[in-house]
Design a protein around this motif. Sequence first.
Motif, PDB file in Angstrom:
ATOM      1  N   ASP A   1       3.824   9.398  -3.352  1.00 35.77           N
ATOM      2  CA  ASP A   1       3.050  10.624  -3.575  1.00 35.77           C
ATOM      3  C   ASP A   1       1.722  10.627  -2.833  1.00 35.77           C
ATOM      4  O   ASP A   1       1.247  11.674  -2.404  1.00 35.77           O
ATOM      5  CB  ASP A   1       2.805  10.830  -5.068  1.00 35.77           C
ATOM      6  CG  ASP A   1       4.080  11.143  -5.830  1.00 35.77           C
ATOM      7  OD1 ASP A   1       5.128  11.402  -5.200  1.00 35.77           O
ATOM      8  OD2 ASP A   1       4.036  11.103  -7.078  1.00 35.77           O
ATOM      9  N   ARG A   2       1.107   9.473  -2.664  1.00 35.64           N
ATOM     10  CA  ARG A   2      -0.209   9.389  -2.017  1.00 35.64           C
ATOM     11  C   ARG A   2      -0.147   9.321  -0.497  1.00 35.64           C
ATOM     12  O   ARG A   2      -1.041   9.790   0.185  1.00 35.64           O
ATOM     13  CB  ARG A   2      -0.953   8.154  -2.498  1.00 35.64           C
ATOM     14  CG  ARG A   2      -1.473   8.241  -3.886  1.00 35.64           C
ATOM     15  CD  ARG A   2      -2.274   7.009  -4.186  1.00 35.64           C
ATOM     16  NE  ARG A   2      -2.676   6.948  -5.572  1.00 35.64           N
ATOM     17  CZ  ARG A   2      -3.252   5.909  -6.117  1.00 35.64           C
ATOM     18  NH1 ARG A   2      -3.498   4.830  -5.406  1.00 35.64           N
ATOM     19  NH2 ARG A   2      -3.588   5.937  -7.380  1.00 35.64           N
ATOM     20  N   GLY A   3       0.881   8.691   0.033  1.00 35.66           N
ATOM     21  CA  GLY A   3       0.926   8.399   1.461  1.00 35.66           C
ATOM     22  C   GLY A   3       1.499   9.508   2.319  1.00 35.66           C
ATOM     23  O   GLY A   3       1.921  10.558   1.826  1.00 35.66           O
ATOM     24  N   THR A   4       1.517   9.248   3.618  1.00 31.59           N
ATOM     25  CA  THR A   4       2.120  10.146   4.595  1.00 31.59           C
ATOM     26  C   THR A   4       2.934   9.311   5.572  1.00 31.59           C
ATOM     27  O   THR A   4       2.752   8.100   5.679  1.00 31.59           O
ATOM     28  CB  THR A   4       1.046  10.926   5.375  1.00 31.59           C
ATOM     29  OG1 THR A   4       0.193   9.994   6.055  1.00 31.59           O
ATOM     30  CG2 THR A   4       0.223  11.816   4.465  1.00 31.59           C
TER      31      THR A   4
ATOM     32  N   ASP B   1       0.838  -1.200   0.000  1.00 26.98           N
ATOM     33  CA  ASP B   1       0.000   0.000   0.000  1.00 26.98           C
ATOM     34  C   ASP B   1       0.872   1.249   0.000  1.00 26.98           C
ATOM     35  O   ASP B   1       2.072   1.166  -0.240  1.00 26.98           O
ATOM     36  CB  ASP B   1      -0.975  -0.019   1.188  1.00 26.98           C
ATOM     37  CG  ASP B   1      -0.272  -0.129   2.535  1.00 26.98           C
ATOM     38  OD1 ASP B   1       0.872   0.352   2.666  1.00 26.98           O
ATOM     39  OD2 ASP B   1      -0.872  -0.690   3.465  1.00 26.98           O
ATOM     40  N   ASP B   2       0.279   2.400   0.311  1.00 24.05           N
ATOM     41  CA  ASP B   2       0.989   3.672   0.240  1.00 24.05           C
ATOM     42  C   ASP B   2       2.001   3.864   1.373  1.00 24.05           C
ATOM     43  O   ASP B   2       2.810   4.784   1.322  1.00 24.05           O
ATOM     44  CB  ASP B   2       0.005   4.841   0.250  1.00 24.05           C
ATOM     45  CG  ASP B   2      -0.871   4.860  -0.981  1.00 24.05           C
ATOM     46  OD1 ASP B   2      -0.493   4.218  -1.990  1.00 24.05           O
ATOM     47  OD2 ASP B   2      -1.935   5.499  -0.939  1.00 24.05           O
ATOM     48  N   ARG B   3       1.951   3.019   2.381  1.00 21.82           N
ATOM     49  CA  ARG B   3       2.917   3.109   3.485  1.00 21.82           C
ATOM     50  C   ARG B   3       4.028   2.083   3.378  1.00 21.82           C
ATOM     51  O   ARG B   3       5.127   2.312   3.859  1.00 21.82           O
ATOM     52  CB  ARG B   3       2.225   2.965   4.828  1.00 21.82           C
ATOM     53  CG  ARG B   3       1.326   4.142   5.152  1.00 21.82           C
ATOM     54  CD  ARG B   3       0.720   4.020   6.501  1.00 21.82           C
ATOM     55  NE  ARG B   3      -0.128   2.818   6.501  1.00 21.82           N
ATOM     56  CZ  ARG B   3      -0.637   2.268   7.579  1.00 21.82           C
ATOM     57  NH1 ARG B   3      -0.400   2.775   8.746  1.00 21.82           N
ATOM     58  NH2 ARG B   3      -1.398   1.206   7.484  1.00 21.82           N
ATOM     59  N   GLU B   4       3.729   0.927   2.754  1.00 24.46           N
ATOM     60  CA  GLU B   4       4.714  -0.139   2.689  1.00 24.46           C
ATOM     61  C   GLU B   4       4.522  -0.974   1.432  1.00 24.46           C
ATOM     62  O   GLU B   4       3.435  -1.481   1.181  1.00 24.46           O
ATOM     63  CB  GLU B   4       4.584  -1.032   3.917  1.00 24.46           C
ATOM     64  CG  GLU B   4       5.608  -2.127   3.998  1.00 24.46           C
ATOM     65  CD  GLU B   4       5.573  -2.861   5.323  1.00 24.46           C
ATOM     66  OE1 GLU B   4       5.986  -4.028   5.336  1.00 24.46           O
ATOM     67  OE2 GLU B   4       5.138  -2.279   6.331  1.00 24.46           O
TER      68      GLU B   4
ATOM     69  N   ARG C   1       5.167   2.088  -9.384  1.00 22.11           N
ATOM     70  CA  ARG C   1       4.425   1.735  -8.157  1.00 22.11           C
ATOM     71  C   ARG C   1       4.899   2.547  -6.963  1.00 22.11           C
ATOM     72  O   ARG C   1       4.103   3.019  -6.148  1.00 22.11           O
ATOM     73  CB  ARG C   1       4.577   0.244  -7.846  1.00 22.11           C
ATOM     74  CG  ARG C   1       3.835  -0.687  -8.756  1.00 22.11           C
ATOM     75  CD  ARG C   1       2.317  -0.680  -8.537  1.00 22.11           C
ATOM     76  NE  ARG C   1       1.886  -0.932  -7.176  1.00 22.11           N
ATOM     77  CZ  ARG C   1       1.658  -2.115  -6.638  1.00 22.11           C
ATOM     78  NH1 ARG C   1       1.835  -3.202  -7.350  1.00 22.11           N
ATOM     79  NH2 ARG C   1       1.262  -2.219  -5.391  1.00 22.11           N
ATOM     80  N   VAL C   2       6.220   2.715  -6.852  1.00 18.56           N
ATOM     81  CA  VAL C   2       6.782   3.457  -5.723  1.00 18.56           C
ATOM     82  C   VAL C   2       6.387   4.920  -5.787  1.00 18.56           C
ATOM     83  O   VAL C   2       5.981   5.507  -4.779  1.00 18.56           O
ATOM     84  CB  VAL C   2       8.314   3.295  -5.678  1.00 18.56           C
ATOM     85  CG1 VAL C   2       8.940   4.307  -4.734  1.00 18.56           C
ATOM     86  CG2 VAL C   2       8.686   1.881  -5.268  1.00 18.56           C
ATOM     87  N   HIS C   3       6.477   5.533  -6.952  1.00 18.80           N
ATOM     88  CA  HIS C   3       6.112   6.942  -7.074  1.00 18.80           C
ATOM     89  C   HIS C   3       4.666   7.175  -6.655  1.00 18.80           C
ATOM     90  O   HIS C   3       4.373   8.133  -5.932  1.00 18.80           O
ATOM     91  CB  HIS C   3       6.327   7.430  -8.511  1.00 18.80           C
ATOM     92  CG  HIS C   3       7.765   7.656  -8.832  1.00 18.80           C
ATOM     93  ND1 HIS C   3       8.172   8.191 -10.026  1.00 18.80           N
ATOM     94  CD2 HIS C   3       8.907   7.418  -8.142  1.00 18.80           C
ATOM     95  CE1 HIS C   3       9.486   8.281 -10.048  1.00 18.80           C
ATOM     96  NE2 HIS C   3       9.954   7.808  -8.921  1.00 18.80           N
TER      97      HIS C   3
END
Length: 101
Positions: free
Chosen positions: A33-36, A6-9, A27-29
Amino acid sequence: MHVWGDDRELHLSGTLDVHSAADVRARVHTAVDRGTGDFVLDVSRVDTLDATGLGLLVAIHRRAGRRERRFVLRGATPAVHRILVITRLHRILVLQGAVAA
């Protein structure tokens, strides 16, 4: 190369090289970009990586920093860890839970 998470891991499995880097980068970008908060890339199932893979790790580190996120590389195998030490990237990247030889 298989990528999931997901956006964290995100988790990687296979070889991180010139052939797989573009898919991983996309996928990483998106995730960065989406996560915090911290962005964790689990490489405990990565067999090897080449210069392109190393460049991608540096790019992820920079991108995460620009987004005020910390990039954490989790579970480096002995082979991956050895490459990080040889290139001195272990001094720049945050490593967590490296696999012992």
